[in-house]
Scaffold this motif. Structure first.
Motif, mmCIF file in Angstrom:
data_model
loop_
_atom_site.group_PDB
_atom_site.id
_atom_site.type_symbol
_atom_site.label_atom_id
_atom_site.label_comp_id
_atom_site.label_asym_id
_atom_site.label_seq_id
_atom_site.Cartn_x
_atom_site.Cartn_y
_atom_site.Cartn_z
ATOM 1 N N LEU A 279 0.829 -1.197 0.000
ATOM 2 C CA LEU A 279 0.000 0.000 0.000
ATOM 3 C C LEU A 279 0.866 1.251 0.000
ATOM 4 O O LEU A 279 1.881 1.316 0.692
ATOM 5 N N GLN A 280 0.425 2.242 -0.765
ATOM 6 C CA GLN A 280 1.117 3.516 -0.804
ATOM 7 C C GLN A 280 0.169 4.594 -0.305
ATOM 8 O O GLN A 280 -0.982 4.678 -0.747
ATOM 9 N N LEU A 281 0.656 5.436 0.583
ATOM 10 C CA LEU A 281 -0.160 6.505 1.118
ATOM 11 C C LEU A 281 -0.343 7.597 0.066
ATOM 12 O O LEU A 281 0.623 8.115 -0.478
ATOM 13 N N LEU A 282 -1.598 7.948 -0.210
ATOM 14 C CA LEU A 282 -1.895 9.036 -1.133
ATOM 15 C C LEU A 282 -1.979 10.362 -0.397
ATOM 16 O O LEU A 282 -1.469 11.381 -0.865
ATOM 17 N N LEU A 283 -2.681 10.357 0.733
ATOM 18 C CA LEU A 283 -2.846 11.586 1.511
ATOM 19 C C LEU A 283 -3.414 11.235 2.869
ATOM 20 O O LEU A 283 -3.872 10.128 3.102
ATOM 21 N N LYS A 284 -3.368 12.236 3.751
ATOM 22 C CA LYS A 284 -3.873 12.019 5.105
ATOM 23 C C LYS A 284 -4.443 13.321 5.645
ATOM 24 O O LYS A 284 -4.032 14.419 5.247
ATOM 25 N N TYR A 285 -5.382 13.191 6.558
ATOM 26 C CA TYR A 285 -5.983 14.350 7.206
ATOM 27 C C TYR A 285 -5.885 14.175 8.713
ATOM 28 O O TYR A 285 -6.316 13.152 9.263
ATOM 29 N N PHE A 286 -5.326 15.181 9.357
ATOM 30 C CA PHE A 286 -5.272 15.184 10.812
ATOM 31 C C PHE A 286 -6.090 16.339 11.381
ATOM 32 O O PHE A 286 -6.833 16.167 12.343
ATOM 33 N N SER A 287 -5.913 17.508 10.825
ATOM 34 C CA SER A 287 -6.620 18.696 11.314
ATOM 35 C C SER A 287 -6.353 19.816 10.323
ATOM 36 O O SER A 287 -5.611 19.640 9.354
ATOM 37 N N GLY A 288 -6.980 20.963 10.575
ATOM 38 C CA GLY A 288 -6.702 22.116 9.734
ATOM 39 C C GLY A 288 -7.545 22.139 8.487
ATOM 40 O O GLY A 288 -8.727 21.774 8.503
ATOM 41 N N GLY B 21 6.492 7.276 19.266
ATOM 42 C CA GLY B 21 6.837 8.372 20.159
ATOM 43 C C GLY B 21 5.992 9.572 19.812
ATOM 44 O O GLY B 21 5.519 10.286 20.668
ATOM 45 N N LEU B 22 5.773 9.779 18.519
ATOM 46 C CA LEU B 22 4.773 10.742 18.080
ATOM 47 C C LEU B 22 3.446 10.024 18.070
ATOM 48 O O LEU B 22 3.381 8.825 18.156
ATOM 49 N N THR B 23 2.383 10.755 17.973
ATOM 50 C CA THR B 23 1.126 10.110 17.623
ATOM 51 C C THR B 23 1.338 9.455 16.267
ATOM 52 O O THR B 23 1.814 10.091 15.342
ATOM 53 N N ILE B 24 0.965 8.199 16.177
ATOM 54 C CA ILE B 24 1.235 7.479 14.933
ATOM 55 C C ILE B 24 0.665 8.205 13.731
ATOM 56 O O ILE B 24 1.203 8.167 12.637
ATOM 57 N N PHE B 25 -0.429 8.887 13.954
ATOM 58 C CA PHE B 25 -1.110 9.468 12.799
ATOM 59 C C PHE B 25 -0.480 10.765 12.356
ATOM 60 O O PHE B 25 -0.931 11.383 11.428
ATOM 61 N N GLU B 26 0.553 11.193 13.061
ATOM 62 C CA GLU B 26 1.351 12.298 12.566
ATOM 63 C C GLU B 26 2.513 11.770 11.738
ATOM 64 O O GLU B 26 3.325 12.522 11.257
ATOM 65 N N ALA B 27 2.586 10.464 11.649
ATOM 66 C CA ALA B 27 3.676 9.840 10.912
ATOM 67 C C ALA B 27 3.093 8.870 9.900
ATOM 68 O O ALA B 27 2.120 8.179 10.185
ATOM 69 N N GLU B 28 3.678 8.830 8.740
ATOM 70 C CA GLU B 28 3.186 7.960 7.684
ATOM 71 C C GLU B 28 3.587 6.526 7.948
ATOM 72 O O GLU B 28 4.692 6.258 8.388
#
Lengths: 115, 116
Positions: free
Chosen positions: A44-53, B97-104
């Protein structure tokens, strides 16, 4: 419990046409959302992600996705599809639990591109 | 180097065999994962290692035995598997160590396992 729904199992578009893949999530708090692409027999390859903002997120390969909290959606879009975009696309939500967080994947949407 | 390397790419094994899958990354990631993916299904998490310690086991049968000998390597030992265990086994890694979701999370290309 957290979950992800991808309503479309299979989509066919013509090369050059626009694309939208749907993703709905169920999560109590602000979700962490991802789109991954998988070519046949590949990882799997990451295309994009959303955390906030900013709710409109730009990714690689010309993809973008928009987070809509009111609709619990995170749909993936591309204005003009290329034949090389044919693949399986997975939406995922980050799940908190235990010592380490993990990803929960939707069932995937298989994209076919017609010449 | 942003690669996760899995070997072998393909493996055929009998139900009485013992084999191992290997995963390697040199990105300094301290979280590593094993996923199982059946045909036309999404990946399902099996195990998570964090700082070389097993932190999540998703109720995986004991015929699958993970091992993390160091921060760069992750193994999955297989013994007495069943035909229904045939699948694509994916390894992934991410920062910790970071929130995993801040890291790919970076995925390997997988090992296609067939149990006969």
């Amino acid at each position: 419990a957290q979950s992800v729904t991808q309503p479309d199992i299979h989509i066919t578009v013509s090369e050059g046409a626009s694309l939208e893949l749907r993703c709905n999530y169920s999560y109590g708090a602000t979700p962490y959302l991802f789109w991954y692409v998988q070519s046949p027999g590949q990882g799997l390859q990451l295309l994009l992600k959303y955390f906030s903002g900013d709710t409109l997120v730009q990714g690689i390969k010309g993809f973008e996705a928009e987070f809509k909290r009111s609709q619990s959606s995170f749909n993936l879009r591309k204005p003009s599809v290329h034949w090389s975009d044919a693949a399986e696309y997975f939406c995922a939500v980050g799940s908190y639990g235990g010592a380490t967080n993990k990803l929960i994947f939707g069932t995937g949407t298989l994209l076919a591109v017609q010449p | 180097d942003t690669e996760v390397t899995q070997t072998p790419k393909h493996l055929v094994m009998g139900m009485t065999n013992k084999k191992s899958l290997k995963c390697e990354q040199h990105m300094g990631h301290r979280a590593m994962y094993w996923y199982k993916q059946k045909a036309k299904k999404p990946p399902e998490l099996m195990f998570v290692y964090s700082y070389e310690k097993l932190s999540i086991n998703e109720s995986v049968p004991s015929r699958f035995s993970p091992e993390c000998p160091n921060s760069s390597l992750l193994n999955l030992h297989l013994h007495a598997l069943q035909p229904e265990d045939s699948a694509l086994y994916l390894c992934a890694s991410s920062q910790e160590g970071l929130t995993i979701f801040e890291a790919e999370a970076f995925f390997g290309q997988g090992t296609r396992l067939t149990v006969v």
